[in-house]
Design a protein around this motif. Structure first.
Motif, PDB file in Angstrom:
ATOM      1  N   PRO A 149       0.974  -1.429   0.288  1.00  9.10           N
ATOM      2  CA  PRO A 149       0.179  -0.163   0.324  1.00  9.10           C
ATOM      3  C   PRO A 149       1.141   1.179   0.264  1.00  9.10           C
ATOM      4  CG  PRO A 149      -1.011  -1.633   1.522  1.00  9.10           C
ATOM      5  CD  PRO A 149       0.305  -2.413   1.185  1.00  9.10           C
ATOM      6  N   ALA A 150       2.101   1.214   0.906  1.00  8.67           N
ATOM      7  CA  ALA A 150       3.087   2.827   0.714  1.00  8.67           C
ATOM      8  C   ALA A 150       3.605   3.035  -0.786  1.00  8.67           C
ATOM      9  CB  ALA A 150       3.551   2.079   1.491  1.00  8.67           C
ATOM     10  N   GLU A 151       3.764   1.258  -1.422  1.00 11.17           N
ATOM     11  CA  GLU A 151       4.800   2.182  -2.498  1.00 11.17           C
ATOM     12  C   GLU A 151       3.178   2.142  -3.928  1.00 11.17           C
ATOM     13  OE1 GLU A 151       7.065   2.227  -3.351  1.00 11.17           O
ATOM     14  OE2 GLU A 151       8.250   1.317  -1.150  1.00 11.17           O
ATOM     15  N   ILE A 152       1.569   2.120  -3.344  1.00  9.21           N
ATOM     16  CA  ILE A 152       0.334   2.481  -4.172  1.00  9.21           C
ATOM     17  C   ILE A 152       1.014   3.836  -3.619  1.00  9.21           C
ATOM     18  CG2 ILE A 152      -1.327   2.197  -4.673  1.00  9.21           C
ATOM     19  CD1 ILE A 152      -1.307  -0.413  -4.086  1.00  9.21           C
ATOM     20  N   ARG A 153       0.868   4.871  -2.886  1.00  8.02           N
ATOM     21  CA  ARG A 153       0.472   6.100  -2.415  1.00  8.02           C
ATOM     22  C   ARG A 153       1.679   6.363  -3.337  1.00  8.02           C
ATOM     23  NH1 ARG A 153      -0.790   3.266   2.934  1.00  8.02           N
ATOM     24  NH2 ARG A 153       1.262   4.183   3.460  1.00  8.02           N
ATOM     25  N   ARG A 154       2.547   6.100  -2.668  1.00  8.82           N
ATOM     26  CA  ARG A 154       3.668   6.611  -3.621  1.00  8.82           C
ATOM     27  C   ARG A 154       4.171   6.914  -5.549  1.00  8.82           C
ATOM     28  NH1 ARG A 154       6.944   4.117   0.346  1.00  8.82           N
ATOM     29  NH2 ARG A 154       7.294   5.104   1.722  1.00  8.82           N
ATOM     30  N   GLY A 155       3.147   5.808  -5.771  1.00  5.13           N
ATOM     31  CA  GLY A 155       2.413   6.085  -7.304  1.00  5.13           C
ATOM     32  C   GLY A 155       3.959   5.045  -7.863  1.00  5.13           C
ATOM     33  N   THR A 156       4.534   4.107  -6.841  1.00  2.60           N
ATOM     34  CA  THR A 156       6.007   3.684  -7.571  1.00  2.60           C
ATOM     35  C   THR A 156       5.345   2.195  -7.951  1.00  2.60           C
ATOM     36  OG1 THR A 156       6.795   3.975  -4.876  1.00  2.60           O
ATOM     37  CG2 THR A 156       8.280   2.315  -6.436  1.00  2.60           C
ATOM     38  N   GLU A 157       6.055   2.208  -9.472  1.00  8.29           N
ATOM     39  CA  GLU A 157       5.261   1.234 -10.502  1.00  8.29           C
ATOM     40  C   GLU A 157       7.172   0.755 -10.909  1.00  8.29           C
ATOM     41  OE1 GLU A 157       1.437   2.611 -12.077  1.00  8.29           O
ATOM     42  OE2 GLU A 157       2.985   2.978 -13.373  1.00  8.29           O
ATOM     43  N   GLY A 158       7.134  -0.586 -11.973  1.00 15.64           N
ATOM     44  CA  GLY A 158       8.441  -0.891 -12.319  1.00 15.64           C
ATOM     45  C   GLY A 158       8.583  -2.765 -12.580  1.00 15.64           C
ATOM     46  N   SER A 159       9.549  -2.856 -13.102  1.00 11.36           N
ATOM     47  CA  SER A 159       9.462  -4.583 -12.468  1.00 11.36           C
ATOM     48  C   SER A 159      10.655  -4.685 -11.522  1.00 11.36           C
ATOM     49  CB  SER A 159      10.129  -4.598 -14.132  1.00 11.36           C
ATOM     50  OG  SER A 159       9.504  -4.437 -15.121  1.00 11.36           O
ATOM     51  N   VAL A 160      10.427  -6.074 -11.341  1.00 12.73           N
ATOM     52  CA  VAL A 160      10.823  -6.095  -9.760  1.00 12.73           C
ATOM     53  C   VAL A 160      12.247  -7.781 -10.810  1.00 12.73           C
ATOM     54  CG1 VAL A 160      11.822  -7.286  -7.921  1.00 12.73           C
ATOM     55  CG2 VAL A 160      10.201  -5.270  -8.839  1.00 12.73           C
ATOM     56  N   THR A 161      13.233  -7.680 -10.685  1.00 10.28           N
ATOM     57  CA  THR A 161      13.784  -8.874 -11.182  1.00 10.28           C
ATOM     58  C   THR A 161      14.870  -9.720 -10.029  1.00 10.28           C
ATOM     59  OG1 THR A 161      14.494  -7.787 -13.544  1.00 10.28           O
ATOM     60  CG2 THR A 161      15.826  -9.661 -13.045  1.00 10.28           C
ATOM     61  N   ALA A 162      14.400 -10.717 -10.392  1.00 12.45           N
ATOM     62  CA  ALA A 162      15.186 -11.099  -8.950  1.00 12.45           C
ATOM     63  C   ALA A 162      15.371 -12.930  -9.497  1.00 12.45           C
ATOM     64  CB  ALA A 162      14.134 -11.496  -8.027  1.00 12.45           C
ATOM     65  N   ARG A 163      16.646 -13.459  -9.588  1.00 10.30           N
ATOM     66  CA  ARG A 163      17.521 -14.449  -8.773  1.00 10.30           C
ATOM     67  C   ARG A 163      17.661 -15.394  -7.502  1.00 10.30           C
ATOM     68  NH1 ARG A 163      22.279 -15.511  -9.180  1.00 10.30           N
ATOM     69  NH2 ARG A 163      22.391 -17.941 -11.122  1.00 10.30           N
ATOM     70  N   VAL A 164      16.755 -16.237  -8.106  1.00 10.83           N
ATOM     71  CA  VAL A 164      16.031 -17.290  -6.964  1.00 10.83           C
ATOM     72  C   VAL A 164      16.833 -17.925  -7.175  1.00 10.83           C
ATOM     73  CG1 VAL A 164      14.114 -16.290  -6.191  1.00 10.83           C
ATOM     74  CG2 VAL A 164      14.327 -18.263  -8.397  1.00 10.83           C
ATOM     75  N   LEU A 165      17.193 -19.097  -6.147  1.00 11.02           N
ATOM     76  CA  LEU A 165      17.605 -20.341  -5.747  1.00 11.02           C
ATOM     77  C   LEU A 165      16.932 -21.503  -5.422  1.00 11.02           C
ATOM     78  CD1 LEU A 165      20.212 -22.187  -5.792  1.00 11.02           C
ATOM     79  CD2 LEU A 165      20.554 -21.590  -3.415  1.00 11.02           C
ATOM     80  N   ILE A 166      16.444 -22.300  -6.142  1.00 10.81           N
ATOM     81  CA  ILE A 166      15.803 -24.185  -6.340  1.00 10.81           C
ATOM     82  C   ILE A 166      16.251 -24.911  -5.841  1.00 10.81           C
ATOM     83  CG2 ILE A 166      13.641 -24.881  -7.032  1.00 10.81           C
ATOM     84  CD1 ILE A 166      13.232 -22.565  -9.506  1.00 10.81           C
TER      85      ILE A 166
END
Length: 223
Positions: A149-166
């Motif tokens: 919700p805090a990022e919605i109020r700030r209007g933050t948008e974009g893509s998150v790229t993550a590498r995960v160890l499975i």
């Protein structure tokens, strides 16, 4: 009476002398009748030695012709030397990244093995078949983290790229945020991945192993 005593006394020396003569004759007879002991009767006899020849052992029995041929072959013909095959495989805990099937790698054929003219040629070892981790369709709807919700109020948008160890069980063991528009979206992605994400693990010749996978998530505010 007087005459009788006189004759009795005179006869005594004659009888004693006769007795002495008889005794001396007996002793002399015994002396000449006894055995004569010659010198050297009790001496040791001379030692006589005799040489007895020892019989020689019989010559060994001749072996059959087949055994002689096999014995000569064993002594003169060495067995061919075959070295152990060298298998170059990745480590047991090697990590796999991506979603495509990793096919067999090409390599130069090995040279002749063993001595020239009679060596044994071995086929090159087959590289392992490795499959990268993939998304489990049963958990595909749970991949998108909730929008903070805090990022919605700030209007933050974009893509998150993550590498995960499975891990081999399909769960996320570690996550590395490669790119994110904000720390809030990074923290939301990290918490959600560790708690909810499930994958099909990577395999090595059909055996589940650990592997890395890169995920990209899109955060967009919808009016």
């Amino acid at each position: 009476m007087y005459a009788d005593r006189y004759h009795s006394t005179a006869s005594r020396p004659a009888g004693a002398g006769a007795a002495l003569l008889i005794s001396g004759a007996m002793i002399l007879g015994l002396y000449h009748a006894g055995p004569t002991i010659a010198p050297g009767v009790f001496a040791d006899p001379p030692l006589v030695t005799k040489n007895i020849p020892v019989p020689k052992p019989p010559p060994p029995k001749p072996q059959p012709e087949e055994q002689q041929i096999e014995q000569r072959r064993t002594m003169t013909t060495p067995l061919p030397h075959v070295p152990d095959p060298v298998i170059d495989l990745a480590g047991k805990g090697a990590l796999i990244e991506g979603t495509d099937l990793i096919g067999p790698a090409t390599s130069e054929p090995p040279g002749p093995v063993g001595p020239a003219g009679g060596g044994v040629t071995l086929d090159p070892p087959r590289p392992p078949v490795m499959v990268a981790p993939s998304v489990d369709p049963k958990y595909a709807d749970a991949l998108q983290p909730p929008y903070p919700p805090a990022e919605i109020r700030r209007g933050t948008e974009g893509s998150v790229t993550a590498r995960v160890l499975i891990g081999a069980d399909g769960r996320v063991k570690a996550i590395d945020i490669v790119k994110s528009p904000s720390d809030g979206l990074s923290d939301a992605t990290r918490r959600h991945a560790l708690a909810r994400w499930r994958f099909r693990p990577a395999t090595r010749d059909g055996v589940p192993v650990e592997g890395w996978k890169t995920m990209t998530l899109r955060f967009q505010i919808v009016e």
